[in-house]
Design a protein around this motif. Structure first.
Motif, mmCIF file in Angstrom:
data_model
loop_
_atom_site.group_PDB
_atom_site.id
_atom_site.type_symbol
_atom_site.label_atom_id
_atom_site.label_comp_id
_atom_site.label_asym_id
_atom_site.label_seq_id
_atom_site.Cartn_x
_atom_site.Cartn_y
_atom_site.Cartn_z
ATOM 1 N N ILE A 82 0.911 -1.144 0.053
ATOM 2 C CA ILE A 82 0.099 0.104 0.250
ATOM 3 C C ILE A 82 0.906 1.088 -0.039
ATOM 4 O O ILE A 82 0.701 2.077 -0.930
ATOM 5 N N SER A 83 1.892 1.309 0.708
ATOM 6 C CA SER A 83 2.763 2.403 1.040
ATOM 7 C C SER A 83 3.508 2.804 -0.507
ATOM 8 O O SER A 83 3.656 3.898 -0.779
ATOM 9 N N TYR A 84 3.947 1.616 -1.039
ATOM 10 C CA TYR A 84 4.777 1.697 -2.159
ATOM 11 C C TYR A 84 3.717 2.130 -3.417
ATOM 12 O O TYR A 84 4.188 3.358 -3.942
ATOM 13 N N ASN A 85 2.438 1.752 -3.463
ATOM 14 C CA ASN A 85 1.422 2.289 -4.455
ATOM 15 C C ASN A 85 1.165 3.845 -4.034
ATOM 16 O O ASN A 85 1.223 4.346 -5.091
ATOM 17 N N MET A 86 1.021 4.293 -2.830
ATOM 18 C CA MET A 86 0.716 5.573 -2.653
ATOM 19 C C MET A 86 2.089 6.427 -3.064
ATOM 20 O O MET A 86 1.628 7.522 -3.550
ATOM 21 N N THR A 164 6.191 -4.142 -7.462
ATOM 22 C CA THR A 164 6.838 -3.266 -8.708
ATOM 23 C C THR A 164 5.986 -3.644 -9.978
ATOM 24 O O THR A 164 6.497 -2.960 -10.896
ATOM 25 N N SER A 165 5.144 -4.462 -10.065
ATOM 26 C CA SER A 165 4.499 -4.874 -11.228
ATOM 27 C C SER A 165 5.578 -5.392 -12.436
ATOM 28 O O SER A 165 5.361 -5.021 -13.439
ATOM 29 N N VAL A 166 6.323 -6.309 -11.767
ATOM 30 C CA VAL A 166 7.142 -6.599 -13.102
ATOM 31 C C VAL A 166 7.217 -8.443 -12.636
ATOM 32 O O VAL A 166 6.738 -8.897 -11.655
ATOM 33 N N SER A 167 7.752 -9.151 -13.477
ATOM 34 C CA SER A 167 7.721 -10.636 -13.386
ATOM 35 C C SER A 167 8.943 -10.812 -12.428
ATOM 36 O O SER A 167 9.701 -9.957 -12.065
#
Length: 194
Positions: A82-86, A164-167
């Protein structure tokens, strides 16, 4: 009655949902250092980190109260996600990209716990940490990010990949290249660790 301090995160969440505000206070105290530090490492500004930290816990409370929290994952990793996404949302809004760079007022290695040591050992360790930090600061942002998430936040490569939305292979590759680049920098600059 069981001491709230000894409860697992999941039990603290259940206690909080049953109206025990002390349980959430314990949960917050238990994880606030890592969550705040992870935010600060991305934004490099104490006031902004404070604001995002508060927003993270407002989102956590809202999610818990709405019954949308999934107990399958670990609370800390969920909160870090959550913190990363924010942080990413903040940088998207401000049209900047998150950068993890050197800071004069904050050092990630200051928050790491270590057993008692003599002054000489402490000085050697401090110098080594400084050299490692300087090497990490020279890495490309994607590699820096993986090194920090892996070695500071204790996240698995699977968790880093999701965050981080990577593989997973990309996360592993970034770590591999980070280590290669750090070794090259050590050789080029003839850095010596005692």
């Amino acid at each position: 009655m069981m001491n709230v301090q000894q409860l697992e995160d999941r039990d603290l969440i259940l206690q909080y949902l049953d109206g025990n505000d002390k349980a959430f206070e314990v949960l917050l105290t238990r994880h606030k250092q890592k969550i705040y530090t992870s935010i600060y490492l991305f934004v490099k500004d104490h006031e902004l980190a404070d604001d995002i930290f508060q927003d993270v816990f407002i989102k956590i409370i809202d999610t818990l109260r709405k019954g949308k929290y999934n107990h399958e994952g670990k609370f800390l990793q969920w909160a870090l996600r959550i913190s990363y996404n924010m942080c990413v949302d903040h940088f998207r809004r401000s049209k900047r990209r998150s950068k993890v760079s050197a800071s004069e007022t904050f050092d990630i290695f200051d928050v790491l716990e270590s057993p008692d040591e003599n002054m000489e050992d402490a000085m050697i360790k401090s110098q080594a940490y400084g050299k490692i930090k300087a090497l990490v600061d020279q890495l490309p942002p994607e590699q820096k990010e993986v090194v920090i998430l892996r070695h500071y936040a204790d996240m698995s490569f699977k968790e880093i990949a999701a965050l981080t939305s990577v593989s997973i292979n990309t996360a592993l590759g970034r770590m591999r290249y980070a280590l290669i680049n750090m070794r090259k920098l050590i050789g080029d600059k003839e850095v010596v660790f005692q």
